[in-house]
Design a protein around this motif. Structure first.
Motif, PDB file in Angstrom:
ATOM      1  N   GLY A  77      19.504 -45.748  32.520  1.00  0.00           N
ATOM      2  CA  GLY A  77      20.396 -46.285  33.540  1.00  0.00           C
ATOM      3  C   GLY A  77      19.617 -46.842  34.717  1.00  0.00           C
ATOM      4  N   THR A  78      20.149 -47.887  35.319  1.00  0.00           N
ATOM      5  CA  THR A  78      19.449 -48.550  36.424  1.00  0.00           C
ATOM      6  C   THR A  78      20.162 -48.390  37.773  1.00  0.00           C
ATOM      7  OG1 THR A  78      20.589 -50.629  35.920  1.00  0.00           O
ATOM      8  CG2 THR A  78      18.430 -50.264  34.877  1.00  0.00           C
ATOM      9  N   GLY A  79      21.235 -47.599  37.786  1.00  0.00           N
ATOM     10  CA  GLY A  79      21.973 -47.399  39.033  1.00  0.00           C
ATOM     11  C   GLY A  79      21.379 -46.286  39.885  1.00  0.00           C
ATOM     12  N   ASN A  80      22.165 -45.836  40.843  1.00  0.00           N
ATOM     13  CA  ASN A  80      21.745 -44.792  41.777  1.00  0.00           C
ATOM     14  C   ASN A  80      21.592 -43.458  41.047  1.00  0.00           C
ATOM     15  OD1 ASN A  80      21.452 -42.974  43.911  1.00  0.00           O
ATOM     16  ND2 ASN A  80      22.843 -44.131  45.233  1.00  0.00           N
ATOM     17  N   ALA A  81      20.417 -42.846  41.139  1.00  0.00           N
ATOM     18  CA  ALA A  81      20.164 -41.564  40.472  1.00  0.00           C
ATOM     19  C   ALA A  81      20.545 -40.369  41.338  1.00  0.00           C
ATOM     20  CB  ALA A  81      18.694 -41.455  40.080  1.00  0.00           C
ATOM     21  N   PHE A  82      20.884 -40.597  42.601  1.00  0.00           N
ATOM     22  CA  PHE A  82      21.281 -39.521  43.521  1.00  0.00           C
ATOM     23  C   PHE A  82      20.313 -38.333  43.439  1.00  0.00           C
ATOM     24  CE2 PHE A  82      25.191 -41.941  42.865  1.00  0.00           C
ATOM     25  CZ  PHE A  82      25.651 -42.092  44.170  1.00  0.00           C
ATOM     26  N   LEU A  83      19.099 -38.580  43.902  1.00  0.00           N
ATOM     27  CA  LEU A  83      18.045 -37.563  43.846  1.00  0.00           C
ATOM     28  C   LEU A  83      18.421 -36.294  44.607  1.00  0.00           C
ATOM     29  CD1 LEU A  83      14.898 -39.826  44.434  1.00  0.00           C
ATOM     30  CD2 LEU A  83      16.072 -39.294  42.282  1.00  0.00           C
ATOM     31  N   SER A  84      19.311 -36.421  45.589  1.00  0.00           N
ATOM     32  CA  SER A  84      19.688 -35.280  46.432  1.00  0.00           C
ATOM     33  C   SER A  84      20.393 -34.175  45.656  1.00  0.00           C
ATOM     34  CB  SER A  84      20.586 -35.740  47.582  1.00  0.00           C
ATOM     35  OG  SER A  84      21.799 -36.282  47.079  1.00  0.00           O
ATOM     36  N   GLU A  85      20.832 -34.455  44.430  1.00  0.00           N
ATOM     37  CA  GLU A  85      21.572 -33.465  43.648  1.00  0.00           C
ATOM     38  C   GLU A  85      20.662 -32.469  42.923  1.00  0.00           C
ATOM     39  OE1 GLU A  85      24.945 -36.867  42.567  1.00  0.00           O
ATOM     40  OE2 GLU A  85      23.648 -36.047  41.003  1.00  0.00           O
ATOM     41  N   THR A  86      19.378 -32.691  42.967  1.00  0.00           N
ATOM     42  CA  THR A  86      18.407 -31.895  42.206  1.00  0.00           C
ATOM     43  C   THR A  86      18.057 -30.591  42.910  1.00  0.00           C
ATOM     44  OG1 THR A  86      17.429 -33.988  41.488  1.00  0.00           O
ATOM     45  CG2 THR A  86      16.134 -31.987  41.103  1.00  0.00           C
ATOM     46  N   ASP A  99      12.630 -21.006  46.600  1.00  0.00           N
ATOM     47  CA  ASP A  99      13.214 -22.323  46.339  1.00  0.00           C
ATOM     48  C   ASP A  99      12.110 -23.371  46.376  1.00  0.00           C
ATOM     49  OD1 ASP A  99      15.837 -21.382  46.092  1.00  0.00           O
ATOM     50  OD2 ASP A  99      16.171 -21.491  48.263  1.00  0.00           O
ATOM     51  N   LEU A 100      12.058 -24.188  45.335  1.00  0.00           N
ATOM     52  CA  LEU A 100      11.060 -25.251  45.244  1.00  0.00           C
ATOM     53  C   LEU A 100      11.643 -26.582  45.725  1.00  0.00           C
ATOM     54  CD1 LEU A 100       9.708 -24.264  41.722  1.00  0.00           C
ATOM     55  CD2 LEU A 100       8.701 -23.697  43.942  1.00  0.00           C
ATOM     56  N   ILE A 101      12.830 -26.912  45.238  1.00  0.00           N
ATOM     57  CA  ILE A 101      13.580 -28.091  45.673  1.00  0.00           C
ATOM     58  C   ILE A 101      15.025 -27.656  45.888  1.00  0.00           C
ATOM     59  CG2 ILE A 101      14.455 -30.370  45.023  1.00  0.00           C
ATOM     60  CD1 ILE A 101      11.994 -30.729  43.260  1.00  0.00           C
ATOM     61  N   ASN A 102      15.588 -27.976  47.022  1.00  0.00           N
ATOM     62  CA  ASN A 102      16.999 -27.703  47.286  1.00  0.00           C
ATOM     63  C   ASN A 102      17.811 -28.987  47.161  1.00  0.00           C
ATOM     64  OD1 ASN A 102      16.648 -24.969  47.854  1.00  0.00           O
ATOM     65  ND2 ASN A 102      16.260 -25.343  50.023  1.00  0.00           N
ATOM     66  N   THR A 103      19.135 -28.855  46.977  1.00  0.00           N
ATOM     67  CA  THR A 103      19.978 -30.049  47.058  1.00  0.00           C
ATOM     68  C   THR A 103      19.819 -30.633  48.466  1.00  0.00           C
ATOM     69  OG1 THR A 103      21.871 -28.662  47.700  1.00  0.00           O
ATOM     70  CG2 THR A 103      21.666 -29.219  45.362  1.00  0.00           C
ATOM     71  N   GLY A 104      19.565 -31.911  48.523  1.00  0.00           N
ATOM     72  CA  GLY A 104      19.328 -32.564  49.803  1.00  0.00           C
ATOM     73  C   GLY A 104      17.865 -32.703  50.165  1.00  0.00           C
ATOM     74  N   GLY A 157      14.712 -21.629  37.568  1.00  0.00           N
ATOM     75  CA  GLY A 157      16.086 -22.108  37.606  1.00  0.00           C
ATOM     76  C   GLY A 157      16.124 -23.568  38.029  1.00  0.00           C
ATOM     77  N   MET A 158      17.111 -24.309  37.506  1.00  0.00           N
ATOM     78  CA  MET A 158      17.183 -25.746  37.797  1.00  0.00           C
ATOM     79  C   MET A 158      18.601 -26.234  37.644  1.00  0.00           C
ATOM     80  SD  MET A 158      15.492 -26.831  34.162  1.00  0.00           S
ATOM     81  CE  MET A 158      14.589 -25.273  34.171  1.00  0.00           C
ATOM     82  N   GLY A 159      18.883 -27.404  38.179  1.00  0.00           N
ATOM     83  CA  GLY A 159      20.208 -27.948  37.981  1.00  0.00           C
ATOM     84  C   GLY A 159      20.451 -29.235  38.722  1.00  0.00           C
ATOM     85  N   ASP A 160      21.633 -29.767  38.444  1.00  0.00           N
ATOM     86  CA  ASP A 160      22.137 -30.994  39.047  1.00  0.00           C
ATOM     87  C   ASP A 160      23.515 -30.653  39.613  1.00  0.00           C
ATOM     88  OD1 ASP A 160      22.358 -34.081  39.219  1.00  0.00           O
ATOM     89  OD2 ASP A 160      24.139 -33.501  38.089  1.00  0.00           O
ATOM     90  N   SER A 161      23.725 -30.936  40.886  1.00  0.00           N
ATOM     91  CA  SER A 161      24.919 -30.426  41.557  1.00  0.00           C
ATOM     92  C   SER A 161      26.176 -31.271  41.390  1.00  0.00           C
ATOM     93  CB  SER A 161      24.631 -30.247  43.055  1.00  0.00           C
ATOM     94  OG  SER A 161      24.318 -31.493  43.648  1.00  0.00           O
ATOM     95  N   VAL A 162      26.040 -32.535  40.964  1.00  0.00           N
ATOM     96  CA  VAL A 162      27.195 -33.433  40.839  1.00  0.00           C
ATOM     97  C   VAL A 162      27.070 -34.207  39.528  1.00  0.00           C
ATOM     98  CG1 VAL A 162      28.497 -35.324  41.902  1.00  0.00           C
ATOM     99  CG2 VAL A 162      27.313 -33.670  43.347  1.00  0.00           C
ATOM    100  N   GLY A 163      28.188 -34.533  38.907  1.00  0.00           N
ATOM    101  CA  GLY A 163      28.176 -35.187  37.611  1.00  0.00           C
ATOM    102  C   GLY A 163      27.748 -36.648  37.615  1.00  0.00           C
ATOM    103  N   ARG A 164      27.395 -37.123  36.414  1.00  0.00           N
ATOM    104  CA  ARG A 164      27.136 -38.518  36.076  1.00  0.00           C
ATOM    105  C   ARG A 164      25.744 -39.021  36.421  1.00  0.00           C
ATOM    106  NH1 ARG A 164      32.003 -42.337  37.818  1.00  0.00           N
ATOM    107  NH2 ARG A 164      30.779 -43.753  36.505  1.00  0.00           N
ATOM    108  N   ASP A 165      24.871 -38.167  36.909  1.00  0.00           N
ATOM    109  CA  ASP A 165      23.487 -38.567  37.186  1.00  0.00           C
ATOM    110  C   ASP A 165      22.585 -37.399  36.785  1.00  0.00           C
ATOM    111  OD1 ASP A 165      24.030 -41.157  38.715  1.00  0.00           O
ATOM    112  OD2 ASP A 165      25.226 -39.651  39.797  1.00  0.00           O
ATOM    113  N   PRO A 166      22.302 -37.262  35.486  1.00  0.00           N
ATOM    114  CA  PRO A 166      21.728 -36.036  34.942  1.00  0.00           C
ATOM    115  C   PRO A 166      20.261 -35.779  35.293  1.00  0.00           C
ATOM    116  CG  PRO A 166      21.908 -37.697  33.241  1.00  0.00           C
ATOM    117  CD  PRO A 166      22.591 -38.254  34.434  1.00  0.00           C
ATOM    118  N   LEU A 167      19.945 -34.493  35.280  1.00  0.00           N
ATOM    119  CA  LEU A 167      18.573 -34.013  35.402  1.00  0.00           C
ATOM    120  C   LEU A 167      18.083 -33.660  34.000  1.00  0.00           C
ATOM    121  CD1 LEU A 167      16.156 -32.753  37.105  1.00  0.00           C
ATOM    122  CD2 LEU A 167      17.420 -30.596  36.918  1.00  0.00           C
TER     123      LEU A 167
END
Length: 204
Positions: A77-86, A99-104, A157-167
């Motif tokens: 995909g070439t759209g917005n990846a919303f890195l802040s969700e990681t 915590d290594l990376i927080n949302t935001g 532990g890891m995750g993506d906080s919002v749908g449609r832009d997967p980790l």
């Protein structure tokens, strides 16, 4: 001379202890894709000792739809990846969390696959508008693990906080430097003997 021999032996034991601080390493390369959800990966350290340093390398990607597979190097995909969700965090065997990376932590939109080494000795803290490969300090210090027992199951532990832009997670390698307790106690004991010898010599 006796005191000197004791102190020389203590110095030799210091070297032996340093040698035993060689990193204990665990790797998990179980692929996973996370979209508005989270997961964990176990990293088993087969060894004992007191932690003196922890580093972890994580290979992952944050992309606009769709998720990329285990052999893919770039986003489809070439759209917005919303890195802040990681987000990523690390748990020690006793439950201490860093915590290594927080949302935001990241604020940009350009996705991609990266490999980040989380190391307290790195020059920069992870985050910003660009997610890039390299060595960074996490949002919390890995020194929180120092002094704990190294052996056992560590959990990433890891995750993506919002749908449609997967980790997409590819692999993680945990490196734990630890000093064995018998060596540490031996060093203390021998050092005390050396100091005792110096005191007896001065008294004589």
């Amino acid at each position: 001379m006796r005191a000197i021999r004791f102190l020389a032996a203590a110095a030799a034991l210091v070297g032996a202890v340093a040698a035993q601080a060689a990193p204990l390493v665990a790797t998990n390369n179980t692929f996973g894709a996370f979209d508005a959800n989270s997961g964990t990966r176990n990293l088993v350290i087969n060894g004992q000792g007191t932690v003196t340093d922890v580093n972890i390398r994580i290979d992952f990607a944050k992309c606009d739809d769709p998720a990329i597979g285990p052999s893919d190097l770039t986003c489809i995909g070439t759209g917005n990846a919303f890195l802040s969700e990681t987000f990523f965090y690390l748990l020690s065997p006793n439950g201490t969390r860093v915590d290594l990376i927080n949302t935001g932590t990241f604020s940009g939109s350009q996705g991609g696959r990266v490999q980040i080494d989380f190391d307290d000795a790195a020059a920069s803290v992870v985050g910003g508008s660009v997610m890039s490969s390299g060595s960074f300090r996490g949002v919390q210090s890995l020194a929180a693990f120092n002094g704990l027992n190294a052996g056992g199951t560590w959990v990433l532990g890891m995750g993506d906080s919002v749908g449609r832009d997967p980790l997409s997670f590819f692999s993680a390698t945990l490196s734990v430097s630890a000093v064995s307790e018998p060596a540490s106690l031996g060093l203390v004991g021998l050092s005390l003997l050396g100091l005792g010898a110096v005191a007896r010599r001065r008294k004589a």
